[in-house]
Design an enzyme around this catalytic site. Structure first.
Site, mmCIF file in Angstrom:
data_model
loop_
_atom_site.group_PDB
_atom_site.id
_atom_site.type_symbol
_atom_site.label_atom_id
_atom_site.label_comp_id
_atom_site.label_asym_id
_atom_site.label_seq_id
_atom_site.Cartn_x
_atom_site.Cartn_y
_atom_site.Cartn_z
ATOM 1 N N ARG A 165 0.355 -1.543 -0.426
ATOM 2 C CA ARG A 165 -0.063 -0.168 -0.149
ATOM 3 C C ARG A 165 1.047 1.504 -0.093
ATOM 4 N NH1 ARG A 165 -5.073 1.429 4.512
ATOM 5 N NH2 ARG A 165 -3.392 1.044 5.495
ATOM 6 N N ASP A 444 -3.837 3.059 14.294
ATOM 7 C CA ASP A 444 -2.541 3.421 13.198
ATOM 8 C C ASP A 444 -3.436 5.141 12.721
ATOM 9 O OD1 ASP A 444 -5.067 3.155 11.651
ATOM 10 O OD2 ASP A 444 -4.044 1.568 10.532
#
Length: 525
Positions: A165, A444
Site C-alpha cells: 500500500r 494507526d
C-alpha cells in the site's frame, strides 16, 4: 548525497547510505522521476477538485450517485480474470514495513500480507527506504532478521501473497524533488517497489499487487490506471500484470464504486471496506453540518445503518463485476495476563468476522498474527470455497442510506478517550512508529484521525455531552493538558508536548485541517 538535477532531473535532499543506494539507483531514480512528470499535473488537478467538492458540500450540497456515469453502473461489464494466487484471500494481515514485522506477517498463516507505507507507517526517510530494501529482500527470498537478543527470524516455505500500500494522492515525499518540487508519495512508494520487484514477482508466479488508499473519485482511479499502464510499458511488462485493490474509505468513493472498478478493470483486484478511514471521511466531509454529528466512536459500529449499507453496496458491486469484496480490520490484539479481557476481545473478533462472512465478503483483515487462526476458522466454516463471488445479494442502497447519521450519546469518557489515544498515537508517530498498541487495540493514523475529527466537530457545533454540558474549546484544552501531564509522567517526556500542541490546534482551530499526517509530516525527518 544530493543527486544532480542535470543528470537525473531529481534531487535527493537526504544523505543516502551505501545500503540505500541499492534502492536509489540511477535507473530507479529516473523511473520515479518519469512517473512524476507523467502524472504530477493531473494529481494536482485532482487534489484541487477535492477542495472544490468540499466547498460545494459546505454550501449544502450532499453527494449522490453520478448521473453522467449511470451507463457504467447499469451495463454488464466485468473486471479482468483473477490471477491464480489471488483466488483465495480469506484472511489478510496488514502492518508496517519493518523487517521483523514483515517476516512475522508473511509467516502468520494469512493468505495475504499488505505491507503498508501509509497509515501504519511513520513516513520518515529511513522508514521508507528501509521498507523498500526489506521488501526487495522478501521478494527475492533473502529476508531474515536477528533480534538484539540473538533470536533469528526467517520467512517460511509458504509465505502470504504480498501486496503493497503506497501513500495516498494527497501526500508527498519531501526528500525527493522532481523539477524542484516534492514527488508524490504515491508515485515514490509505488515506483520504487514496482521498479525493483515486478519482474522478480512474475518469475515467482505472482505479480506486483497493490492496495490503493483514500481515493475520492473514479477520476483518481483513472490516474492510477494510467500510471500502471505507463509503468508497465516503461519496463516492458505486459499490461494487466499489476493488480490493485481499492480501499473504499471515503464517503465520496462509496458513490462511485462501479466507476472505480471500471477505470481499473484490467488491473483490478477488487474493493475493501476501509472502515476506520471511512468514518473519518464521513466526519470530515460533513463537519460543518450540525445534523451529521457522530456520537462516541465506540457507538459507531458496523451494524449502524450507514455502515451496513456501505458494506452491502460494496459486496453487491464487486460480485456483480466478478471480483473480491474484502472486509475490514479487526483492531483487537491478544491480551496477555488477563484471560477474561482476552476472551472478550477475541469474542468481538469472532462476531465481527462472522458478520462479514455471512454478509458475503470474500475475506477479511486482521492486525495481529494471533488473530489469523480465529478469522480463518470462521471463514473456513462458512466459506469452504475459495471465495463467494457467486453470491449475489440483491440490495437497494440509496444515497440516503449512505448518508444516514447514527444517533447516540457523546460522553466525557468518549471525549477523554479520543484525546488520550490520539496524543499517544501521534507521539509514537513523531518518534517513527506508525502502528501502535494502545489499550489492547492496534491504532494507526486512521483511528487517530477519527479521534481528532470527532472532537473538532463536537467543539464546532457545541455538542452536548450526556450530562448536558457543551463541548467547548476551553474544556478540550483543559483535558488535553491533564492528559499530556499524565502521559508524560507515566512514560517519560518523549514527544508528548509536541503531540499535545498539534492535537490542541487540530481540535480547536476554526478551520479543519484535512489530514493530521500532512501537518505532522513537517516535524519528522
Amino acid at each position: 548525497m544530493s543527486t544532480s538535477a542535470q543528470q537525473l532531473d531529481a534531487t535527493i535532499t537526504k544523505p543516502v547510505s551505501e545500503r540505500h543506494k541499492q534502492i536509489l539507483t540511477d535507473e530507479a531514480i529516473r523511473f520515479v522521476a518519469g512517473l512524476s512528470r507523467f502524472a504530477e499535473g493531473r494529481r494536482r488537478q485532482l487534489i484541487e477538485a477535492r477542495r472544490v467538492r468540499q466547498r460545494a458540500i459546505d454550501g449544502g450540497e450532499l453527494p449522490d450517485f453520478l448521473p453522467e456515469t449511470a451507463s457504467i453502473r447499469e451495463s454488464g461489464w466485468k473486471v479482468g480474470p483473477i490471477p491464480a494466487d489471488l483466488q483465495d484471500r480469506r484472511v489478510e494481515i496488514t502492518g508496517p514495513v519493518d523487517r521483523k514485522m514483515i517476516i512475522n506477517a508473511l509467516n502468520s498463516g494469512a493468505s495475504v500480507f499488505m505491507a503498508d507505507f501509509e497509515d501504519s507507517n511513520s513516513p520518515t526517510w529511513d522508514n521508507n527506504i528501509d521498507g523498500q530494501f526489506n521488501l526487495r529482500d522478501a521478494v527475492r527470498g533473502g529476508l531474515s532478521y536477528v533480534s538484539p537478543e540473538g533470536k533469528r527470524y526467517e520467512v517460511g516455505p509458504a509465505p502470504a501473497v504480498l501486496f503493497v500500500r503506497p501513500r495516498g494522492w494527497h501526500l508527498v515525499e519531501k526528500h525527493f524533488l522532481v523539477d524542484g518540487a516534492p514527488v508524490s508519495g504515491s508515485l515514490f512508494d509505488f515506483g520504487l517497489f514496482f521498479f525493483h520487484n515486478a519482474q522478480a514477482l512474475l518469475e515467482k508466479g505472482s505479480g506486483p499487487y497493490f492496495y490503493l488508499p483514500k481515493m475520492e473519485s473514479h477520476l483518481e482511479a483513472r490516474l492510477w490506471n494510467d500510471v500502471f499502464v505507463f509503468a508497465q510499458d516503461r519496463l516492458g511488462i505486459p499490461r494487466g500484470t499489476i493488480r490493485a485493490t481499492v480501499l473504499i474509505e471515503t464517503i465520496l468513493a462509496a458513490f462511485e464504486m462501479d466507476e472505480i472498478l471500471y477505470e481499473l478493470r484490467d488491473h483490478s483486484a477488487g474493493l475493501n471496506c476501509g472502515r476506520w478511514d471511512y468514518i473519518f471521511s464521513y466526519i470530515k466531509k460533513f463537519r460543518n453540518r450540525p445534523d451529521m454529528v457522530l456520537p462516541d466512536r465506540a457507538l459507531v459500529t458496523m451494524d449502524r445503518h450507514f455502515l451496513n449499507s456501505y458494506v452491502q453496496l460494496l459486496i453487491e458491486t464487486c460480485h456483480r463485476r466478478g471480483i473480491h469484496a474484502m472486509g475490514g480490520m479487526a483492531a483487537q490484539i491478544p491480551i496477555k495476563g488477563d484471560p477474561e479481557a482476552n476472551q472478550r476481545a477475541l469474542d468481538k473478533v469472532r462476531a465481527d468476522k462472522l458478520r462479514e462472512v455471512r454478509a458475503g465478503h470474500d475475506g477479511t483483515w486482521v492486525a495481529h498474527p494471533g488473530l489469523v487462526p480465529i478469522a480463518k476458522a470462521i471463514f473456513d466454516e462458512h466459506m469452504p470455497e475459495p471465495n463467494q463471488l457467486g453470491r449475489r445479494p440483491e440490495v437497494r442502497v440509496a444515497a440516503s442510506d449512505l448518508l444516514a447519521c447514527p444517533d447516540g450519546e457523546i460522553t466525557e469518557k468518549g471525549l477523554r478517550w479520543n484525546i488520550d489515544v490520539g496524543i499517544q498515537y501521534l507521539e509514537a508517530w513523531l518518534r517513527g512508529s506508525g502502528c501502535v498498541p494502545i489499550y489492547n487495540l492496534m491504532e494507526d493514523a486512521a483511528t487517530a484521525e477519527i479521534c481528532r475529527a470527532q472532537v473538532w466537530q463536537w467543539v464546532r457545533h457545541g455538542a452536548s455531552m450526556s450530562d448536558g454540558r457543551p463541548v467547548t474549546a476551553t474544556f478540550v484544552t483543559e483535558v488535553i493538558r491533564e492528559t499530556t501531564n499524565a502521559l508524560s509522567e507515566r512514560n517519560g517526556r518523549g514527544e508528548f508536548e509536541t503531540a499535545s500542541r498539534i492535537y490542541e490546534r487540530m481540535m480547536t482551530d476554526a478551520e479543519f485541517p484535512e489530514f493530521l499526517t500532512l501537518v505532522a509530516y513537517e516535524l519528522i525527518d
